[in-house]
Design an enzyme around this catalytic site. Structure first.
Site, PDB file in Angstrom:
ATOM      1  CG  HIS A 181       5.801  -7.791   9.464  1.00 21.71           C
ATOM      2  ND1 HIS A 181       4.940  -8.710  10.044  1.00 21.71           N
ATOM      3  CD2 HIS A 181       5.487  -7.792   8.140  1.00 21.71           C
ATOM      4  CE1 HIS A 181       4.166  -9.230   9.106  1.00 21.71           C
ATOM      5  NE2 HIS A 181       4.464  -8.701   7.947  1.00 21.71           N
TER       6      HIS A 181
ATOM      7  CG  PHE B 163      -0.203   0.104   2.549  1.00 26.74           C
ATOM      8  CD1 PHE B 163       0.241   1.322   3.055  1.00 26.74           C
ATOM      9  CD2 PHE B 163       0.034  -1.029   3.303  1.00 26.74           C
ATOM     10  CE1 PHE B 163       0.905   1.404   4.262  1.00 26.74           C
ATOM     11  CE2 PHE B 163       0.710  -0.958   4.517  1.00 26.74           C
ATOM     12  CZ  PHE B 163       1.146   0.268   4.992  1.00 26.74           C
TER      13      PHE B 163
END
Length: 475
Positions: A398, A203
């Site tokens: 993460h 994204f």
């Protein structure tokens, strides 16, 4: 529960060695999220990792852990340099998939009236989606240069400023890279994909800083409440996928020769010190360099978009790189005085202040940890700690981590409902593929607040700030 975990602390659960396991499993999570893990194969996958030769201390799972290919996503494993293995599955198909964060110096109030225009410009300048191609096709000679040199190569070509390099993990360059070990097929796949997001969970987001948790650290990183930041999440695209595929196929043919059991066809591994092991490491390093170049070109396009949409606001204003982290990578590091090969697959390096690899303000404050959530609930900026070095090989989570499979998300959610819900939260969504957007529905992910909780309470990362999306671009 299906697995006999022992609770070592409110946030740490350990599964003792059994069967072929060489070391215990250690998970940083909550009871609720641990129960969720029993619904997929991630714990079994991590047990297989714990059974590989030369693994050191623990096989680690972070709160975002979920099922992957062979090696779970959200996991960390370190192997002795001399006696241990290297595994392409322990890095993943998207080599150096990572996140970078930019600060604009602009306030939310200043940019909101032209957000739709900004979204359209970013959507045009940063191609996204399956098979997306960039605005320039690189020659084979150029590919060899950027695979060898990484971010410094593209910055010297005019796509960035010198200060960008010092704000990247490993300064955007792995010296072990050997472009000659990247197959022609991989190079061909990568020539026209630079400067693109791709699909899946990748994204580009325009966020505002909603909360500051540590004013001193936030100021050191140039973060102010209500200011606009830009998140970029992507990796090495088809080139990295091809490198992984090439070497998984090679490794599987050689494992019998080195008497390494194949627990899963995606968990192929060979001794690191073999010629094949070193070749993969060099090719992986080249693919990692490619990923840094990719994120650097996207950064250039983001800067261009802001200058085109906000020429009045950008006069005398720069968009600066705060940091860039890799979260699918294997690195040679020293922990406990031992040389280890640390595999992070969906794991972020979280080095503390004073670590020799950190430069500038990071040497004083520690490495920024960029932890994106989902496209509605926002993301966290944290910083590495000494506890991370002591307990988790300088690693932490993460991202939010998937809660539902892609197929299940598509079954449950419709694009129109997702888009309408985001609009109610004042978030503009630009999606190249409605099906992919359904796979990425916010509720397909764990709640990022729940994921951050264990790593903060366990002390392996320290919160600095939290951001919320205003504009999301998905593949």
């Amino acid at each position: 529960m299906k697995y006999a975990f022992e609770r070592k602390s409110p946030w740490v659960f350990e599964l003792p060695r059994k069967g072929p396991m060489q070391v215990p499993l250690r998970l940083y999570t909550t009871e609720g999220m641990l129960k969720q893990l029993e619904e997929d194969q991630s714990i079994d996958q991590l047990m297989n990792v714990a059974s590989l030769p030369g693994i050191y201390r623990y096989a680690l799972g972070m709160p975002d852990m979920h099922q992957g290919f062979g090696f779970p996503i959200g996991a960390v494993a370190a192997f002795d340099i001399d006696s241990g293995i290297i595994s392409p599955g322990g890095v993943g198909f998207d080599i150096n998939c990572g996140v970078r964060l930019l600060r604009t110096g602009l306030s939310r109030q200043a940019i909101e009236d032209r957000l739709d225009e900004l979204g359209k410009r970013l959507f045009a300048l940063v191609p996204s989606g399956v098979g997306s191609t960039g605005h320039r096709v690189f020659s084979k000679a150029e590919m060899k240069g950027l695979l060898s040199e990484g971010a410094p190569w593209i910055i010297s070509a005019g796509f960035g400023v010198p200060s960008d390099q010092s704000a990247m993990e490993s300064q955007g360059h792995l010296a072990a890279a050997d472009a000659e070990l990247v197959s022609e097929k991989a190079i061909e796949r990568g020539r026209d994909e630079l400067g693109t997001l791709g699909a899946g969970n990748h994204f580009l987001e325009v966020d505002y800083i909603e909360t500051i948790y540590d004013a001193e650290y936030a100021a050191a990183f140039g973060l102010r409440e209500h200011d606009i930041v830009v998140w970029i999440h992507t990796g090495s695209r088809g080139l990295g996928h091809q490198v992984a595929t090439d070497f998984i196929n090679l490794f599987k043919k050689k494992m019998d020769q080195y008497k390494i059991p194949l627990y899963n066809h995606e968990l192929a591994a060979l001794p690191f010190k073999t010629s094949e092991g070193r070749q993969y490491f060099a090719a992986m390093s080249a693919a990692a360099n490619y990923a840094w170049v990719n994120r650097q070109i996207i950064t250039h396009q983001v800067r261009t978009a802001f200058e085109q949409v906000y020429p009045d606001l950008m006069a005398g204003q720069s968009i600066d790189l705060i940091y860039d982290v890799a979260h699918n990578i294997a690195k040679e590091e020293v922990h406990d005085g031992k040389k280890l090969l640390v595999h992070r697959k969906g794991g972020t390096r979280a080095f503390p202040a004073g670590h020799p690899e950190l430069e500038g303000p990071f040497a004083q404050y520690g490495q920024p940890v960029l932890l994106p959530g989902d496209m509605k609930r926002g993301s966290y900026i944290l910083v590495g700690t000494g506890a991370s070095m002591d307990e988790t090989f300088g690693s932490t989570a993460h991202g939010a981590g998937r809660r539902l499979s892609r197929n299940e998300a598509v079954r449950r959610y419709q694009f129109e409902d997702i888009s309408a819900d985001m609009a109610q939260h004042h978030i503009r969504l630009f999606a190249a593929d409605k099906k992919v957007a359904r796979e990425e529905a916010p509720d397909a992910y764990k709640n990022v607040d729940e994921v951050v909780g264990p790593i903060v309470h366990a002390g392996i990362a320290r919160p600095v700030a939290r951001s919320r999306p205003l504009l999301v671009i998905k593949g």
